[in-house]
Design an enzyme around this catalytic site. Structure first.
Site, PDB file in Angstrom:
ATOM      1  N   LEU A  33       0.878  -1.349  -0.156  1.00 23.30           N
ATOM      2  CA  LEU A  33       0.061  -0.162   0.263  1.00 23.30           C
ATOM      3  C   LEU A  33       1.212   1.214   0.308  1.00 23.30           C
ATOM      4  CD1 LEU A  33      -2.462  -0.991   2.781  1.00 23.30           C
ATOM      5  CD2 LEU A  33      -3.073  -0.319   0.206  1.00 23.30           C
ATOM      6  N   GLY A  35       2.348   4.552   1.314  1.00 20.78           N
ATOM      7  CA  GLY A  35       2.765   5.106   2.837  1.00 20.78           C
ATOM      8  C   GLY A  35       3.093   3.658   3.325  1.00 20.78           C
ATOM      9  N   GLY A  37       5.738   1.254   3.145  1.00 20.86           N
ATOM     10  CA  GLY A  37       7.982   2.009   3.380  1.00 20.86           C
ATOM     11  C   GLY A  37       8.228   1.675   2.306  1.00 20.86           C
ATOM     12  N   SER A 106       2.054  -1.400  -6.926  1.00 22.49           N
ATOM     13  CA  SER A 106       1.851  -2.875  -8.004  1.00 22.49           C
ATOM     14  C   SER A 106       0.531  -4.000  -7.238  1.00 22.49           C
ATOM     15  CB  SER A 106       2.910  -3.598  -8.504  1.00 22.49           C
ATOM     16  OG  SER A 106       3.541  -3.710  -7.457  1.00 22.49           O
TER      17      SER A 106
HETATM   18  P1  ADP Z   1       5.576   3.733   0.225  1.00 27.11           P
HETATM   19  O1  ADP Z   1       6.888   3.582  -1.241  1.00 27.11           O
HETATM   20  O2  ADP Z   1       5.023   2.889   0.673  1.00 27.11           O
HETATM   21  O3  ADP Z   1       4.867   4.588  -0.734  1.00 27.11           O
HETATM   22  P2  ADP Z   1       6.883   5.338   1.882  1.00 27.11           P
HETATM   23  O4  ADP Z   1       8.211   4.666   2.220  1.00 27.11           O
HETATM   24  O5  ADP Z   1       7.057   6.578   0.796  1.00 27.11           O
HETATM   25  O6  ADP Z   1       6.239   4.425   1.475  1.00 27.11           O
HETATM   26  O7  ADP Z   1       6.623   5.653   3.554  1.00 27.11           O
HETATM   27  C1  ADP Z   1       6.346   5.235   4.256  1.00 27.11           C
HETATM   28  C2  ADP Z   1       6.811   6.248   5.767  1.00 27.11           C
HETATM   29  O8  ADP Z   1       6.431   5.117   6.506  1.00 27.11           O
HETATM   30  C3  ADP Z   1       7.332   6.952   5.642  1.00 27.11           C
HETATM   31  O9  ADP Z   1       6.884   8.935   6.106  1.00 27.11           O
HETATM   32  C4  ADP Z   1       8.614   6.913   6.925  1.00 27.11           C
HETATM   33  O10 ADP Z   1       9.414   7.458   7.731  1.00 27.11           O
HETATM   34  C5  ADP Z   1       7.238   5.946   8.426  1.00 27.11           C
HETATM   35  N1  ADP Z   1       7.854   4.376   9.289  1.00 27.11           N
HETATM   36  C6  ADP Z   1       7.653   4.083  10.291  1.00 27.11           C
HETATM   37  N2  ADP Z   1       7.932   3.619  10.117  1.00 27.11           N
HETATM   38  C7  ADP Z   1       8.274   3.269   9.649  1.00 27.11           C
HETATM   39  C8  ADP Z   1       8.916   1.236   8.974  1.00 27.11           C
HETATM   40  N3  ADP Z   1       9.275   0.369  10.402  1.00 27.11           N
HETATM   41  N4  ADP Z   1       9.849   1.286   7.888  1.00 27.11           N
HETATM   42  C9  ADP Z   1       9.908   1.813   7.207  1.00 27.11           C
HETATM   43  N5  ADP Z   1       9.203   2.998   6.945  1.00 27.11           N
HETATM   44  C10 ADP Z   1       8.645   3.791   8.623  1.00 27.11           C
END
Ligand code: ADP
Length: 193
Positions: A33, A35, A37, A106
């Site tokens: 999804l 957000g 990570g 995806s």
């Molecule tokens: P995606 O690329 O899946 O859309 P992002 O990496 O852009 O997601 O965003 C994930 C968000 O969650 C970031 O703001 C990141 O700092 C936060 N976050 C908090 N904890 C974690 C973790 N354990 N692993 C990855 N991201 C995390």
């Protein structure tokens, strides 16, 4: 296919490039999804791999949707073309011996199957970033979940469009329990990078 297009012979082989770099090309494909990570883990993974002297390339919505795919929208047809181009670009990087880290929602088995088919099964490692929707929504990095809830973004994965969990991912990471540093370490361990 145009009959006047012929294959080029004599381009340096993948094996020679891998020998030069001292590494093997591979695609690490993150699905999950918005957000969840994917990009955060990819950035950490790239950092850890680069410290080990390994060459990487991260592909995500930012460098793809604003560049090579800037003419594509979100219709069904454009989504397929989006993934086809991403996979073809990934294949070029992988054939150059580069560890290519792809971060795209995806959301369907069909879309991931297209990517896998183009990139090649043996070069495609699927990593499901399986962070619960409630957490992704609480993070709402880009404010898109709030907009989707108000109906301002149509067909938003997880809210108004489905996410199909992958059937047999190589790895599954839940960032509710794992830091990005730990996730990256687990991938390096699992793939023996
Ligand atoms: P995606 O690329 O899946 O859309 P992002 O990496 O852009 O997601 O965003 C994930 C968000 O969650 C970031 O703001 C990141 O700092 C936060 N976050 C908090 N904890 C974690 C973790 N354990 N692993 C990855 N991201 C995390």
């Amino acid at each position: 296919m145009n009959n006047n297009i012929f294959p080029t012979n004599g381009i340096l082989e993948r094996a020679s490039k891998e020998l030069l770099l001292g590494q093997k090309g591979i695609c690490i494909w993150f699905t999950g999804l918005s957000g969840s990570g994917k990009t955060t883990i990819a950035i950490e993974l790239e950092k850890q791999l680069n410290l080990k002297g390994l060459l990487t390339q991260v592909l995500d919505g930012d460098n793809i949707r604003t560049g090579i795919n800037s003419n594509l929208g979100f219709s069904d047809e454009d989504r397929i073309e989006n993934i086809r181009r991403i996979a073809e670009v990934t294949k070029l990087f992988v054939n150059c011996g580069i560890i290519t880290i792809c971060c795209f929602v995806s959301p369907t088995n069909e879309i991931r199957a297209i990517a896998k088919q183009i990139i090649g099964e043996k070069d495609f490692v699927e990593v499901f970033v399986n962070t619960p929707l409630e957490i992704c929504e609480k993070r709402d990095v880009k404010g898109l979940y709030a907009k989707a809830r108000k109906g301002e973004v149509k067909d938003f994965t997880g809210i108004s469009a489905p996410f199909e969990a992958p059937l047999s991912p190589e790895m599954e990471l839940n960032t509710a329990n794992l830091s990005a540093v730990e996730s990256a370490r687990l991938i390096i361990e699992k793939l023996k990078l």
